[in-house]
Design a protein around this motif. Structure first.
Motif, PDB file in Angstrom:
ATOM      1  N   ASP A 180      -1.565   2.718 -10.041  1.00 28.35           N
ATOM      2  CA  ASP A 180      -0.451   2.948  -8.695  1.00 28.35           C
ATOM      3  C   ASP A 180      -1.502   3.496  -7.209  1.00 28.35           C
ATOM      4  OD1 ASP A 180       1.560   2.681  -6.704  1.00 28.35           O
ATOM      5  OD2 ASP A 180       2.019   3.967  -7.409  1.00 28.35           O
ATOM      6  N   THR A 181      -2.744   2.881  -7.540  1.00 30.45           N
ATOM      7  CA  THR A 181      -3.639   2.924  -6.116  1.00 30.45           C
ATOM      8  C   THR A 181      -4.206   1.615  -5.905  1.00 30.45           C
ATOM      9  OG1 THR A 181      -5.553   4.472  -6.311  1.00 30.45           O
ATOM     10  CG2 THR A 181      -5.456   3.057  -7.486  1.00 30.45           C
ATOM     11  N   THR A 182      -4.106   1.831  -3.988  1.00 28.40           N
ATOM     12  CA  THR A 182      -4.683   0.992  -3.337  1.00 28.40           C
ATOM     13  C   THR A 182      -6.649   0.288  -4.065  1.00 28.40           C
ATOM     14  OG1 THR A 182      -3.481   2.098  -1.859  1.00 28.40           O
ATOM     15  CG2 THR A 182      -5.137   0.046  -1.451  1.00 28.40           C
ATOM     16  N   GLY A 191      -1.320  -1.023  -7.640  1.00 25.54           N
ATOM     17  CA  GLY A 191      -0.473  -0.294  -6.624  1.00 25.54           C
ATOM     18  C   GLY A 191      -0.392  -1.160  -5.492  1.00 25.54           C
ATOM     19  N   THR A 208       2.528  -6.013  -6.134  1.00 26.28           N
ATOM     20  CA  THR A 208       1.267  -5.748  -5.591  1.00 26.28           C
ATOM     21  C   THR A 208       1.544  -5.131  -4.167  1.00 26.28           C
ATOM     22  OG1 THR A 208      -0.144  -5.179  -7.732  1.00 26.28           O
ATOM     23  CG2 THR A 208      -0.787  -4.854  -5.091  1.00 26.28           C
ATOM     24  N   GLU A 231       0.692  -4.022 -12.280  1.00 17.37           N
ATOM     25  CA  GLU A 231       1.225  -3.094 -11.455  1.00 17.37           C
ATOM     26  C   GLU A 231       0.621  -1.868 -10.567  1.00 17.37           C
ATOM     27  OE1 GLU A 231       4.565  -2.564 -12.771  1.00 17.37           O
ATOM     28  OE2 GLU A 231       4.157  -4.162 -13.915  1.00 17.37           O
TER      29      GLU A 231
END
Lengths: 420, 420
Positions: free
Chosen positions: A211-213, A237, A265, A235
């Motif tokens: 869940d990161t960018t 992010g 996303t 999943e």
């Protein structure tokens, strides 16, 4: 000024100084008051220690130094609640006390209001242009290192979602978020000089989770998006695009993400965005805007142009009379008139304690609140309340007031003549 | 980024980050490097105390926190001497160390260089436009309260005479001067509401002597000048005009002062001056320019647009490849070529340790100097040396380089291809 006025006793006359803007910058239609809580906070810390007094001994006589050694603002301050909209002539702040205690506050007060209001005013236009989409402030590196902290606060006040400035979280409670930079991807260059974007993405996902960018435009965006989803899975992010034609790229990347099954996303775009760039991307599948330079430089208006003027001495209105810079003497208050729908129609600036007669069919809302009494803060100075004032203020503007184009102030300001 | 890179050890790779501007703002013809000494100073103080670490514990894993707790920059920094002119692509600063120790400096370094260089670059144009006349920085109230201190320093660095910011004297040794405000004259309003300019002038002269600057435009300028000379005598230091058509008024006031025998009383003008306003007053009898808003906001270019880019990893050049934002990989140095007359003709940016072959008839001056070695400052970081570099730099420009109009950089920057 202080030395001369102390010498003959005039420094002890009762005065009112007022902060207002003669005009809005750059064809803007409204401004956002920001800096109020920072000013009230700074007021309590505005004293002169031995080191300061020692420096001032080159400039000041003994009486002045003694006065400053004991200095602590003990007067009153009234003003607009932080986050209120303002227009030309709005008495944003009124400082009441002796000449001596008020005159030394000019630079401090104006620095804070001119900076913070410039940033908040630009930020509110971006918030309005984004129509509910999230905005992240990431301009710290484009402005002075301390101004950056205040800018992050002003942006959040005006409706930004978060800031990349950690110090703004520490000092002001602004939510902090961040993304990675191109340097991070470049760092993973393989020993023979071959780019290795996947290794960088893998390291980031391992450290921060899916869940990161991920920043996908270091080399080739299509390959970057493919690498990102391959590494993080559907999943992931968000992906960030920081260059190129952001609208075209956002659509391409959305299609690609959807084809890869990464329907949730999100897409973050950044790169020289201002309120016009944000508005131009409204039809595109952008989820989050990252705004830097234009935010911290007030998007063309880096200072709010507010002034700090003496308007009353011992109860007498005073004003400058020379060409082109008239101020309106006398301590004042302001009221905003609105239709029953909530849409504002006029700002009325009137003499303190003499509210004008109401107007049939219009609601009146007093804008001037007590902020400091006897040197002590009063009232609600929280950042969340200020955010709510901006939200309500933007909602109250007539439709033309929200236009980004150059124009007149959204509502006129009526100066009610003094009763005297 | 740091957490991810620490996890897999890449944070310890040797890197070089470079600060440069892709372009000069707004059709400018040169920029002035400023912030170098402030950055070197800040570097020594860039550590993480318990409070900072406690905040960061929301964001970082234990290993990252441990790394930051021990953080102290121990690498090398090279760069242009503060006060040197720069052009697009000039490698203004190079930071060498591990990725971990360099990457965390980005915001600090860019904030300082982008702010200070923007102000110094605008200030140098004003200094050049003033052709030797004195310039006083008085813009503190138009910018953030801490940015104001750095702006005063940057203005002085670029050739301003003094600043009204006392903190800039305390912290940076910038000469401090001041004048009085309209509020001071208004304070002396007589009890019945009658203006009493003479009383204000008398108080000021009694406190500061006749060699002070009296502000003569609160009510009527002609009466103001007459009052000023009547009170202070022909030995009056200066009069200040802050509004109206400054050129016309300066001539009238000069005539009036001369008729009154105040031949040595100088004329200070202020009020929304920028480099163009200063140039337009060159033919007028103005002795001192007071500059505020336009100085602290960079006269249309409030940030220098410098970036901090990773250019080398473990000796390998690295560069971003996506659209429109190319950087040139590899650690670099720069040299400026000049005719024997001293007029500069070209900036050459070349790979570190590989100076290009000299050119017949042109003098070469290396621009890159050691600034920090093993975390410790080296070299001459004094403000007076920086002032001398600006003076020499302006003198070295070809005539078109000093034009205030929008144009191309005064000299081209040549990027010498890597030998590899």
């Amino acid at each position: 000024m202080l030395a001369a006025a102390l010498r003959d006793g005039t420094a002890h006359r009762r005065t009112t100084f007022e902060i207002f803007a003669r005009r809005l910058p750059d064809g803007r239609r409204y401004g956002v008051v920001a800096g109020t809580a920072r000013f009230v906070d700074a007021l309590a810390q505005f004293t002169f220690d031995d080191e300061a007094l020692s420096l001032l001994s080159d400039f000041c006589d003994r009486e002045t130094l003694a006065y400053l050694a004991d200095y602590r603002f003990s007067g009153d301050v009234d003003g607009y609640g932080e986050g209120e909209l303002y227009f030309p002539g709005s008495p944003v702040l009124s400082v009441h006390g002796t000449f001596g205690e008020c005159v030394v506050l000019e630079t401090l007060a104006l620095s804070i209001f001119n900076h913070d209001s410039a940033i908040a005013s630009a930020a509110a236009r971006m918030v309005s242009a984004a129509e509910g989409r999230a905005l992240i402030e990431m301009g710290s590196r484009r402005t002075h290192e301390q101004a950056a902290v205040a800018a992050a606060r002003a942006a959040y006040l005006a409706g930004f979602t978060a800031s990349s400035n950690l110090e703004a979280q520490r000092v002001h409670g602004v939510p902090a978020v961040g993304t990675s930079a191109h340097a991070f991807t470049l760092l993973y260059t393989a020993p023979e000089g071959r780019p290795n974007e996947k290794a960088a993405f893998k390291a980031q996902v391992e450290a921060l989770g899916a869940d990161t960018t991920l920043l996908v435009d270091t080399y080739d965006i299509t390959a970057g998006v493919a690498n990102a989803v391959e590494v993080a899975g559907p999943e992931l992010g968000a992906v960030r695009i920081d260059s190129g034609d952001l609208g075209v790229l956002a659509r391409q990347v959305r299609d690609q993400l959807d084809r890869l099954g990464a329907h949730r996303t999100r897409i973050v775009v950044s790169g020289d965005l201002d309120e016009f760039g944000i508005a131009a991307l409204r039809a595109e599948p952008v989820d989050i805007f990252g705004v830097g330079t234009s935010l911290v430089t007030g998007s063309g208006a880096p200072t709010a142009g507010m002034v700090y003027k003496l308007v009353e001495v011992d109860g007498m209105p005073v004003e400058k009379r020379s060409s082109h810079k008239e101020s309106h003497g006398g301590r004042k208050q302001a009221t905003r008139l609105a239709k029953t729908t909530g849409t504002v129609v006029e700002e009325v600036v009137h003499r303190y304690g003499e509210p004008p007669a109401g107007q049939r069919g219009l609601a009146e809302r007093p804008l001037t609140e007590p902020l400091v009494r006897g040197g002590e803060p009063v009232g609600d100075l929280s950042l969340e309340t200020a955010r709510e004032r901006v939200r309500a203020g933007l909602k109250s503007l007539p439709w033309h007031g929200l236009a980004l184009s150059r124009g007149e102030p959204a509502i006129p300001t009526r100066m009610v003549a003094r009763a005297t």
